[in-house]
Every structure is written in structure tokens, then in C-alpha cells.
Design a protein around this motif. Structure first.
Motif, PDB file in Angstrom:
ATOM      1  N   GLY A 407      36.726  65.973  10.956  1.00 16.28           N
ATOM      2  CA  GLY A 407      37.069  66.077   9.544  1.00 16.28           C
ATOM      3  C   GLY A 407      38.518  65.758   9.257  1.00 16.28           C
ATOM      4  N   THR A 408      39.245  65.226  10.241  1.00 11.40           N
ATOM      5  CA  THR A 408      40.635  64.831  10.042  1.00 11.40           C
ATOM      6  C   THR A 408      40.683  63.451   9.396  1.00 11.40           C
ATOM      7  N   LEU A 409      41.514  63.303   8.384  1.00  6.61           N
ATOM      8  CA  LEU A 409      41.668  62.050   7.656  1.00  6.61           C
ATOM      9  C   LEU A 409      42.889  61.298   8.191  1.00  6.61           C
ATOM     10  N   TYR A 410      42.714  59.986   8.418  1.00  8.31           N
ATOM     11  CA  TYR A 410      43.792  59.126   8.911  1.00  8.31           C
ATOM     12  C   TYR A 410      43.953  57.945   7.960  1.00  8.31           C
ATOM     13  N   ILE A 411      45.193  57.668   7.573  1.00  8.20           N
ATOM     14  CA  ILE A 411      45.526  56.494   6.768  1.00  8.20           C
ATOM     15  C   ILE A 411      46.636  55.746   7.491  1.00  8.20           C
ATOM     16  N   LEU A 412      46.371  54.477   7.806  1.00 13.19           N
ATOM     17  CA  LEU A 412      47.362  53.629   8.464  1.00 13.19           C
ATOM     18  C   LEU A 412      47.949  52.687   7.425  1.00 13.19           C
ATOM     19  N   HIS A 413      49.263  52.754   7.262  1.00 13.06           N
ATOM     20  CA  HIS A 413      49.959  51.873   6.324  1.00 13.06           C
ATOM     21  C   HIS A 413      51.252  51.402   6.966  1.00 13.06           C
ATOM     22  N   ALA A 414      51.357  50.085   7.161  1.00  9.60           N
ATOM     23  CA  ALA A 414      52.544  49.503   7.800  1.00  9.60           C
ATOM     24  C   ALA A 414      52.767  50.193   9.148  1.00  9.60           C
ATOM     25  N   ASN A 415      53.933  50.791   9.350  1.00 12.68           N
ATOM     26  CA  ASN A 415      54.239  51.415  10.643  1.00 12.68           C
ATOM     27  C   ASN A 415      54.012  52.917  10.642  1.00 12.68           C
ATOM     28  N   LYS A 416      53.305  53.445   9.637  1.00 11.67           N
ATOM     29  CA  LYS A 416      53.108  54.886   9.513  1.00 11.67           C
ATOM     30  C   LYS A 416      51.625  55.246   9.600  1.00 11.67           C
ATOM     31  N   LEU A 417      51.343  56.329  10.309  1.00  8.63           N
ATOM     32  CA  LEU A 417      50.009  56.896  10.379  1.00  8.63           C
ATOM     33  C   LEU A 417      50.056  58.281   9.726  1.00  8.63           C
ATOM     34  N   TYR A 418      49.341  58.418   8.615  1.00  4.31           N
ATOM     35  CA  TYR A 418      49.271  59.674   7.874  1.00  4.31           C
ATOM     36  C   TYR A 418      48.051  60.466   8.350  1.00  4.31           C
ATOM     37  N   VAL A 419      48.241  61.751   8.627  1.00  7.63           N
ATOM     38  CA  VAL A 419      47.180  62.599   9.150  1.00  7.63           C
ATOM     39  C   VAL A 419      47.032  63.811   8.235  1.00  7.63           C
ATOM     40  N   SER A 420      45.817  64.017   7.714  1.00  2.59           N
ATOM     41  CA  SER A 420      45.583  65.102   6.757  1.00  2.59           C
ATOM     42  C   SER A 420      44.483  66.024   7.247  1.00  2.59           C
ATOM     43  N   PHE A 421      44.710  67.339   7.081  1.00  2.58           N
ATOM     44  CA  PHE A 421      43.705  68.351   7.405  1.00  2.58           C
ATOM     45  C   PHE A 421      43.013  68.883   6.141  1.00  2.58           C
ATOM     46  N   ASP A 422      43.373  68.346   4.968  1.00  5.20           N
ATOM     47  CA  ASP A 422      42.789  68.860   3.721  1.00  5.20           C
ATOM     48  C   ASP A 422      42.364  67.726   2.790  1.00  5.20           C
ATOM     49  N   GLN A 423      41.746  66.701   3.378  1.00  2.00           N
ATOM     50  CA  GLN A 423      41.147  65.593   2.634  1.00  2.00           C
ATOM     51  C   GLN A 423      42.151  64.846   1.747  1.00  2.00           C
ATOM     52  N   GLY A 424      43.382  64.735   2.206  1.00  2.00           N
ATOM     53  CA  GLY A 424      44.372  63.951   1.497  1.00  2.00           C
ATOM     54  C   GLY A 424      45.193  64.715   0.484  1.00  2.00           C
ATOM     55  N   GLU A 425      44.979  66.015   0.352  1.00  2.00           N
ATOM     56  CA  GLU A 425      45.829  66.811  -0.548  1.00  2.00           C
ATOM     57  C   GLU A 425      47.262  66.845  -0.030  1.00  2.00           C
ATOM     58  N   SER A 426      47.418  66.884   1.284  1.00  2.00           N
ATOM     59  CA  SER A 426      48.735  66.877   1.904  1.00  2.00           C
ATOM     60  C   SER A 426      48.590  66.226   3.274  1.00  2.00           C
ATOM     61  N   PHE A 427      49.707  65.925   3.907  1.00  2.00           N
ATOM     62  CA  PHE A 427      49.692  65.321   5.230  1.00  2.00           C
ATOM     63  C   PHE A 427      50.334  66.275   6.220  1.00  2.00           C
TER      64      PHE A 427
END
Length: 537
Positions: A407-427
Motif C-alpha cells: 500500500g506504499t505509493l511511489y512517484i518518480l519525477h526527474a531525480n526524486k522518488l516520493y514515497v507516501s504512506f497515506d495515499q499521497g496526502e504527505s510524503f
């Protein structure tokens, strides 16, 4: 075969009881490699005890060497770090950590000769950790580090296949099956499949070479025995579904309210999303130059639901509703919803389904990252806005997106990997990749990277510009990226000309074998290329 955890513990207890504890450091404890001084060496041991359990703090079964790397003034380079046991029967393991404590390389074979290759590592001091996994009392080893030019030394562990045709390398994997889409712009698409980890490929689609109704550019998804192609025609969309692993196909033309004249993207969610759903997954599709998102509840045979989701002619999406309604995030703690069906999930360009049963869309506008989601096929959207992480390169509109089975959300943008435990409310974490898809020859800035995620491990395929003007294809693996201490390893897979690549993809099959799909220019008789690793990294 490595001994069990219980036997390892027993061995450590016995050896510790027989020998006094004493911390060992390498001799000398530090060294530097640079263009003017390209090599460094040290000795380790003697070790009184074996240590199969791992290195923690002051440990008599490990030692450490501080290696400072000074990069050359220009050109790509590699730093090779090796160990050589004094006794051939001794088993040592080798680990390398950067200044932040992140693992950047490791080698743990069943012997004592280990090697880690760091390609273009940033300047700094690295910790080389050597673990005496299973050694005789009084054992020693020699360590060495050498800096030299990269010289186009691709890894020999990949099978590279040239499929011809222009121009992308869309992929899908399910179980032991891999599929590659070849967008033949004059005679429609071909789809090939491989059941041996990318060693050999067989064409299975279309049954007859013809431009209509087989589409020109599209995407692939696979789940179980099903594989679905979703693509474009000049005035319509098109889909093709196989429920027998690509042996036979059912084609469907999709009337849409605009000229579907460019790249199409497809998203698969192994969830119950529709009130009436005839397959164990739901599909969504989006045309890059278009105005609607489409949904299918029967595996791509029909696409009856079309809702607004504008495109922007190659400059990334322009989800106006999301931007206008987006609010700041409200951190909610750990609200992850696990779902094992999301294991080894191929990312989606900008969007995808979540383990919480919603469809998501992400995009960058200005200096903000937007996370949007809908439960009702896009009839209404909820949007969240976040500031881009400091150090993000400008002018990169493309994002890639996936949930893992935890259930972990990952967003890859350019050189950054964003990891969220609350469906994108925060990283919870934002990691900076040691390499990213910065090659400017791609069609859409930022589209030279793609990922697959599984249980906190991310597999990234990327196209990197090199100082000599070529383009280099890398496989990057990050372990524990759902923590604050990820470990990264990379391999140079291929070197190609710096000519346009619309996008690239990566999949990982059920055996853990990664496959990269890309283009080998400037000779387009080589065209779409797949590179499959012969074994997991």
C-alpha cells in the motif's frame, strides 16, 4: 548454500565463546583514488571469528575502510573495489556505503573474491565494509580500489535483442511471460512474447500485417493469462485482448470524441472497481494528445466510460480540474491498505490504480507536484498539491506512478522518488536517485525513466546523457526505498546514440528478471530493443 539463521547464530555464539572480542580496522584505515592517484590498497584482519549474521557497530567479524573518491575533471569513470582472501577457502562479503550511510553496492558470493563497480559515483568519502562471513581463525584478505575510464564497459549479464521498427519499447510481464510492443508506423503494431526471460521472442500479433485496425502507438498491460494492447488510430482508438498469453487476439475499435492521433497509455488495477466487472482487474486509458480518459471493465473488449482528462501535446498533462481544486496535504499517518495483487507492479505514465480502490493521476505544474484521485471514473476528482523537493531539475513535466503490495505509493519525477504512506496526502520520504533519466534526446522531457516496484524495492530503467555525447541505458535497483536508508546498485546495460527516444519502459517477471525496452538509434533497422538480465541482481 548459506546456513540458516539459527545455525548462523549458533556459530557466532560458539566462536565468540572461544575467542576474545576485538574490533578490527583495515590497515591503513583510509585511502583516496583520483586521476593522479588511481589506486589504493589495504589489508584486513586477522579475524578471530566468523560473522555470518551481519555487521553491527564494533564487530570482531567485520572491518571498515574509508575510501575517498575524487572524480576526474571530465568523462565517465568507474571505481572497482575488490577483495582477495589470503586463503582461497575463506568467504568474505563486500558492502559499500556513501556518506549518508546508504548502501551503493554489494557483492556476497559464496567465496572470498568480491567485486563492486561504482559508475560515476559522486565525489566524497565512502565506507567499504568487509564481512568475514565464514573464515578460518586468523584469516586475512587484501582490499583494493581502482579508478579508471568507463570505456563503454556494459555489463555482460544482459541479453540484448534488436527487434527493428520505430520507436519505443513498451513492455508487459505476467508470471514467466514477457511481451514487447513494436510500433510499426506504416503497418500497425507487432507484439512479441518471450517465455524464457527475454532470450528468444515470438511474434503473435497481429494475425495479418495491416494498418487498420491495429493502431499505431500504444501501451501493454498483462495480468494472469491476459495481455491487453491499448492504442491509437488516426480518428479512433483501438484495443486488442488475449486471454491465452498472446496466442490469439480479439480486436476492438474504440470510437472517441476527438482525433486520437498520438501516444496512448494504459493502466491496470487488480481490484474490483466497476459495479459489474467480468475480469479480476480494471483498465484505464489516456491519449497524450486528447481530451478523455477511458475505462474498461471487461479486459479491454469495450471502453464505454469516457471522462475529461485533457492532454497538452507532448508537454505533459494539463489536468485543469485537479489543479483548480487541489488543496494542501493533510498528513494522516500510516493509512496504507495492503494488497498482494500489486506485487511487482509496473508503473504508469502519470497515473494508475491504488490498493485503496481509487484511480490516481499525478502531474507537475510550476514548482508543485499534484496528486489527484477519483472513485467514480473521473466524474469528480480530489486534488492535493505539494511543493517540489529542493534540488529538482526544472523543465521535467513527466511523472511515473505505482503502489506496491504494502500500500506504499511511489512517484518518480526527474531525480526524486516520493514515497507516501497515506495515499499521497504527505510524503514520508523523498529520495534523490544516484542516476536519473536526464537524456535530452527523448520526446518528452523526463520520459527517459520508468520503474517497477515490489515490497519496498524499486527497479528503474533510465537513459542517461554522458559527457561524450552518447546515451547510456542503466538498470538501477533501490532496496528499502520505503525507509530512510535505501541502498542503490546500478549496471550499465547499453550505450546508444543520442537520438530521439519517445520513452522507455521496464518490467520484472515472476522470476525476478528485469527487462528494459528502449530504442537503439541512429540505425533504426535495429529500432526497438529489449535487454533482459540473465538473473536477478
Amino acid at each position: 548454500m548459506r546456513p540458516s539463521a539459527a545455525s548462523r547464530f549458533a556459530a557466532v555464539v560458539l566462536l565468540v565463546a572461544l575467542a576474545p572480542l576485538a574490533a578490527h580496522a583495515a590497515t591503513p584505515p583510509a585511502g583516496t583514488v583520483s586521476s593522479t592517484s588511481p589506486s589504493a590498497a589495504w589489508t584486513g584482519g586477522p579475524f578471530l571469528v566468523s560473522n555470518p549474521a551481519g555487521c553491527t557497530g564494533v564487530d570482531p567479524g567485520c572491518d571498515h575502510y574509508a575510501l575517498t573518491i575524487v572524480p576526474p575533471a571530465r568523462g565517465s569513470y568507474v571505481v572497482e573495489i575488490t577483495t582477495e582472501p589470503a586463503n582461497a577457502s575463506d568467504d568474505y562479503d563486500l558492502f559499500v556505503f556513501n556518506a549518508e550511510g546508504d548502501e551503493v553496492g554489494s557483492s556476497a558470493s559464496s567465496g572470498g573474491r568480491e567485486r563492486v563497480s561504482l559508475i560515476d559515483p559522486p565525489a566524497g568519502t565512502y565506507t567499504v565494509e568487509v564481512q568475514a562471513f565464514l573464515v578460518a581463525t586468523g584469516s586475512t584478505y587484501g582490499g583494493a580500489a581502482a579508478l579508471g575510464p568507463l570505456d563503454g564497459r556494459e555489463s555482460t549479464k544482459w541479453t540484448i535483442t534488436y527487434h527493428g521498427q520505430c520507436c519505443e519499447g513498451n513492455l508487459a510481464s505476467s508470471g514467466s511471460m514477457n511481451y514487447v510492443l513494436l510500433p510499426e508506423l506504416l503497418t500497425g503494431n507487432d507484439i512479441k512474447r518471450s517465455d524464457d526471460g527475454g532470450l528468444t521472442w515470438e511474434k503473435t500479433y497481429p494475425p495479418v500485417d495491416a494498418s487498420i485496425p491495429f493502431g499505431i502507438e500504444g501501451d501493454l498491460r498483462a495480468y494472469g493469462d491476459d495481455v491487453v494492447f491499448f492504442g491509437t488510430q488516426l480518428a479512433n482508438g483501438v484495443a486488442a485482448r488475449s486471454d491465452d498469453r498472446g496466442a490469439t487476439w480479439t480486436m476492438t475499435q474504440i470510437p472517441v470524441a476527438f482525433a486520437a492521433n498520438d501516444q496512448a497509455w494504459q493502466y491496470l488495477g487488480p481490484i474490483q472497481y466497476c459495479p459489474l466487472q467480468t475480469v479480476p482487474y480494471v483498465l484505464a486509458g489516456w491519449y497524450r494528445i486528447g481530451s478523455v480518459a477511458l475505462f474498461s471493465c471487461d479486459g479491454g473488449l469495450t471502453w464505454p466510460i469516457q471522462t475529461p482528462l485533457p492532454g497538452a501535446n507532448g508537454s505533459g498533462p494539463a489536468h485543469v480540474v485537479c489543479q483548480q481544486t487541489a488543496r494542501p496535504g493533510w498528513p494522516a499517518g500510516d493509512t496504507r491498505v495492503s494488497d498482494e495483487r500489486f506485487a511487482t507492479m509496473k508503473a504508469g505514465r502519470h497515473g494508475g490504480f491504488g490498493t485503496d480502490g481509487r484511480f490516481y493521476w499525478t502531474q507537475v505544474s510550476g514548482d508543485e507536484l499534484f496528486v489527484c484521485r477519483t472513485r467514480n471514473f473521473g466524474a469528480t476528482w480530489e486534488g492535493i498539491r505539494h511543493p517540489l523537493a529542493e534540488g529538482t531539475p526544472a523543465g521535467q513535466p513527466v511523472t511515473t506512478f505505482a503502489f506496491d503490495q504494502n500500500g506504499t505509493l511511489y512517484i518518480l519525477h526527474a531525480n526524486k522518488l516520493y514515497v507516501s504512506f497515506d495515499q499521497g496526502e504527505s510524503f514520508r520520504y523523498v529520495h534523490t536517485l544516484p542516476k536519473w533519466g536526464n537524456d535530452p534526446s527523448v520526446g518528452d522531457s523526463g520520459s527517459a525513466e520508468f520503474f517497477v516496484v515490489n515490497d519496498g524495492t524499486i527497479h528503474v530503467g533510465l537513459k542517461e546523457a554522458s559527457p561524450d555525447g552518447a546515451s547510456r541505458l542503466f538498470y538501477l535497483r533501490g532496496k528499502h526505498v520505503d525507509t530512510d536508508r535505501p541502498g542503490w546498485r546500478s549496471e550499465l546495460v547499453d550505450t546508444v546514440g543520442a537520438v530521439r527516444l519517445d520513452f522507455m519502459q521496464i518490467t520484472v517477471d515472476g522470476n525476478g528478471i528485469p527487462t528494459l525496452g528502449y530504442t537503439t538509434p541512429p540505425d533504426f533497422t535495429l529500432g526497438v530493443t529489449t535487454a533482459s538480465r540473465r538473473s536477478p541482481l
